[in-house]
Design a protein around this motif. Structure first.
Motif, PDB file in Angstrom:
ATOM      1  N   GLY A 132      -4.569 -16.973  44.793  1.00  0.00           N
ATOM      2  CA  GLY A 132      -4.544 -17.834  45.857  1.00  0.00           C
ATOM      3  C   GLY A 132      -4.654 -19.299  45.277  1.00  0.00           C
ATOM      4  O   GLY A 132      -5.425 -19.768  44.409  1.00  0.00           O
ATOM      5  N   LEU A 145      -5.191  -8.916  54.572  1.00  0.00           N
ATOM      6  CA  LEU A 145      -4.833  -8.663  53.315  1.00  0.00           C
ATOM      7  C   LEU A 145      -4.784  -7.296  52.935  1.00  0.00           C
ATOM      8  O   LEU A 145      -5.966  -6.598  53.422  1.00  0.00           O
ATOM      9  CB  LEU A 145      -5.836  -9.279  52.042  1.00  0.00           C
ATOM     10  N   VAL A 182      -8.646  -7.105  43.649  1.00  0.00           N
ATOM     11  CA  VAL A 182      -7.979  -8.050  43.883  1.00  0.00           C
ATOM     12  C   VAL A 182      -7.752  -9.416  43.221  1.00  0.00           C
ATOM     13  O   VAL A 182      -9.072  -9.981  42.842  1.00  0.00           O
ATOM     14  CB  VAL A 182      -8.440  -8.678  45.481  1.00  0.00           C
ATOM     15  N   LEU A 210      -9.165 -13.508  47.462  1.00  0.00           N
ATOM     16  CA  LEU A 210      -7.658 -14.287  46.933  1.00  0.00           C
ATOM     17  C   LEU A 210      -7.752 -15.594  46.367  1.00  0.00           C
ATOM     18  O   LEU A 210      -7.177 -15.985  45.443  1.00  0.00           O
ATOM     19  CB  LEU A 210      -6.855 -14.207  47.762  1.00  0.00           C
ATOM     20  N   THR A 239       1.217  -8.970  41.637  1.00  0.00           N
ATOM     21  CA  THR A 239      -0.424  -8.422  42.049  1.00  0.00           C
ATOM     22  C   THR A 239      -0.115  -6.794  42.012  1.00  0.00           C
ATOM     23  O   THR A 239      -1.057  -6.222  42.602  1.00  0.00           O
ATOM     24  CB  THR A 239      -0.506  -8.668  43.342  1.00  0.00           C
ATOM     25  N   THR A 267      -0.373 -10.507  52.438  1.00  0.00           N
ATOM     26  CA  THR A 267      -1.145 -11.098  53.281  1.00  0.00           C
ATOM     27  C   THR A 267      -0.388 -11.451  54.568  1.00  0.00           C
ATOM     28  O   THR A 267       0.794 -11.163  54.805  1.00  0.00           O
ATOM     29  CB  THR A 267      -1.457 -12.686  52.811  1.00  0.00           C
TER      30      THR A 267
END
Length: 191
Positions: free
Chosen positions: A43, A156, A39, A168, A109, A116
């Motif tokens: 964010g 997530l 991950v 994140l 990603t 999300t």
């Protein structure tokens, strides 16, 4: 001889002989680094508030259909704005089992991309809308939460695998204490 004194903000765990600080963030030409858990810390903001209380943390189930908590519950009053934590595209905006749900597929990603989910939320976006980090995607609904007080369940996933959404967020957003200011010696004074 004059000695200058400057103050530098360092995180609590920073040491003079530690690794250099990470860059401020990826650029359009620089891919986001992915830690061992898969991950990337893409964010830029919390979904609600500045540093909301985590009422219930992520507790992955032992088996795909086992008991667990497949996200985190964040304290948030009814009507509070819910924001996208990172850039992406709204993959779902509607009601599921009587609750308002917004899902955002996060840009850059991987394949499958991270997604999300925020609930219970009265959506202000529609499926297919592009969103930027910190952009409002809805408001906390007054009812429909599995919390004892109003909250947002933030989830997530990558494909069918649930992941901890707190991963994140970069460390600077997760810190509970303010940075400490330390003196820096031997800095020449201007002039």
């Amino acid at each position: 001889m004059l000695l200058g004194l400057a103050l530098t903000a360092l995180p609590p765990a920073a040491r003079a002989d530690g690794p250099p600080p990470a860059p401020a963030g990826p650029t359009a030409s620089t891919p986001t680094p992915t830690p061992a858990g898969g991950v990337p810390a893409v964010g830029h903001a919390w979904p609600v508030g500045v540093r909301p209380a985590v009422l219930r943390g992520w507790a992955p189930p032992a088996t795909p259909y086992g008991r667990g908590h497949r996200g985190v519950d964040l304290a948030a009053p009814a009507g509070a704005e819910v924001r996208a934590v990172a850039a992406g595209r709204v993959s779902f905006s509607g009601r599921v089992a009587g609750r308002g749900v917004v899902s955002v597929e996060l840009s850059g990603t991987g394949d499958p991309p991270l997604r999300t989910t925020y609930e219970p939320v009265t959506a202000s976006v529609a499926q297919g809308d592009a969103v930027e980090p910190g952009e409002v995607v809805g408001a906390v609904e007054p009812t429909g939460s599995h919390c004892t007080a109003p909250c947002v369940h933030w989830g997530l996933r990558r494909g069918d695998v649930y992941l901890d959404p707190l991963t994140l967020l970069p460390p600077r957003l997760l810190r509970r204490t303010p940075p400490r200011l330390l003196p820096v010696l031997s800095v020449p004074l201007p002039g």
